[in-house]
Design an enzyme around this catalytic site. Sequence first.
Site, mmCIF file in Angstrom:
data_model
loop_
_atom_site.group_PDB
_atom_site.id
_atom_site.type_symbol
_atom_site.label_atom_id
_atom_site.label_comp_id
_atom_site.label_asym_id
_atom_site.label_seq_id
_atom_site.Cartn_x
_atom_site.Cartn_y
_atom_site.Cartn_z
ATOM 1 N N HIS A 1 -21.912 12.003 20.748
ATOM 2 C CA HIS A 1 -23.085 12.847 20.476
ATOM 3 C C HIS A 1 -22.657 14.125 19.782
ATOM 4 C CE1 HIS A 1 -21.473 13.766 24.437
ATOM 5 N NE2 HIS A 1 -21.834 15.014 24.229
ATOM 6 N N HIS B 1 -23.835 18.102 19.294
ATOM 7 C CA HIS B 1 -24.688 19.185 19.794
ATOM 8 C C HIS B 1 -25.172 20.030 18.612
ATOM 9 C CE1 HIS B 1 -23.192 19.086 24.098
ATOM 10 N NE2 HIS B 1 -22.185 18.471 23.504
HETATM 11 P P1 5GP Z 1 -20.479 16.881 26.350
HETATM 12 O O1 5GP Z 1 -19.978 17.764 27.455
HETATM 13 O O2 5GP Z 1 -20.111 15.434 26.620
HETATM 14 O O3 5GP Z 1 -20.097 17.324 24.977
HETATM 15 O O4 5GP Z 1 -22.057 17.018 26.388
HETATM 16 C C1 5GP Z 1 -22.855 16.288 27.249
HETATM 17 C C2 5GP Z 1 -24.192 16.968 27.284
HETATM 18 O O5 5GP Z 1 -25.132 16.084 27.854
HETATM 19 C C3 5GP Z 1 -24.225 18.248 28.129
HETATM 20 O O6 5GP Z 1 -24.557 19.355 27.311
HETATM 21 C C4 5GP Z 1 -25.284 17.958 29.185
HETATM 22 O O7 5GP Z 1 -26.095 19.079 29.482
HETATM 23 C C5 5GP Z 1 -26.080 16.844 28.550
HETATM 24 N N1 5GP Z 1 -26.714 15.966 29.528
HETATM 25 C C6 5GP Z 1 -26.097 15.383 30.589
HETATM 26 N N2 5GP Z 1 -26.985 14.637 31.273
HETATM 27 C C7 5GP Z 1 -28.173 14.751 30.623
HETATM 28 C C8 5GP Z 1 -29.479 14.193 30.862
HETATM 29 O O8 5GP Z 1 -29.732 13.447 31.808
HETATM 30 N N3 5GP Z 1 -30.449 14.527 29.983
HETATM 31 C C9 5GP Z 1 -30.220 15.351 28.924
HETATM 32 N N4 5GP Z 1 -31.255 15.603 28.129
HETATM 33 N N5 5GP Z 1 -29.015 15.894 28.669
HETATM 34 C C10 5GP Z 1 -28.000 15.592 29.508
#
Ligand code: 5GP
Length: 136
Positions: free
Chosen positions: A97, A99
């Site tokens: 993903h 951001h």
């Molecule tokens: P990472 O840390 O892997 O780069 O980002 C994962 C993102 O997924 C985090 O910013 C977290 O807030 C988001 N996230 C985790 N669980 C959920 C969810 O159930 N729904 C949504 N909309 N975002 C989520």
Amino acid sequence: MSIFTKIINREIESNIVYEDDLVIAFLDISQATYGHTLVVPKKPYENIFELDDEIAGHLYKVVVKLSKAIKKALKPDGLNIVNNNGIAAGQSVFHYHIHILPRYEDDDYIMFGYNHFEDYTKEDMTKLKDLIIEAQ
Ligand code: 5GP
């Protein structure tokens, strides 16, 4: 199955802002900044190293489109594009993903990195450049 696949399948709720056959985008639950949005390929690639050219190209077009929409809708002062790959890089959901983080002059989002310019000689930098070129 990743939490994002559950969102794609509507097994858990989210605020979807864009969807097509290959990509979905929805508001990040954490709202690290106001309008924080995730852009996600529907196929659950774990990280950037698994992406193929076709999906990468399409995904980034969607990132650009949504960044422009967010700029228009929310009028941020700036915007960061962030993608974490691996635990060491802060990845917590292992379904690729990107951001989109709209930035505001008074927000509390922290991006932090030391400047290590003085640790490297000209030769170190040439060697580093060559290592990356040779690996392509
Ligand atoms: P990472 O840390 O892997 O780069 O980002 C994962 C993102 O997924 C985090 O910013 C977290 O807030 C988001 N996230 C985790 N669980 C959920 C969810 O159930 N729904 C949504 N909309 N975002 C989520």
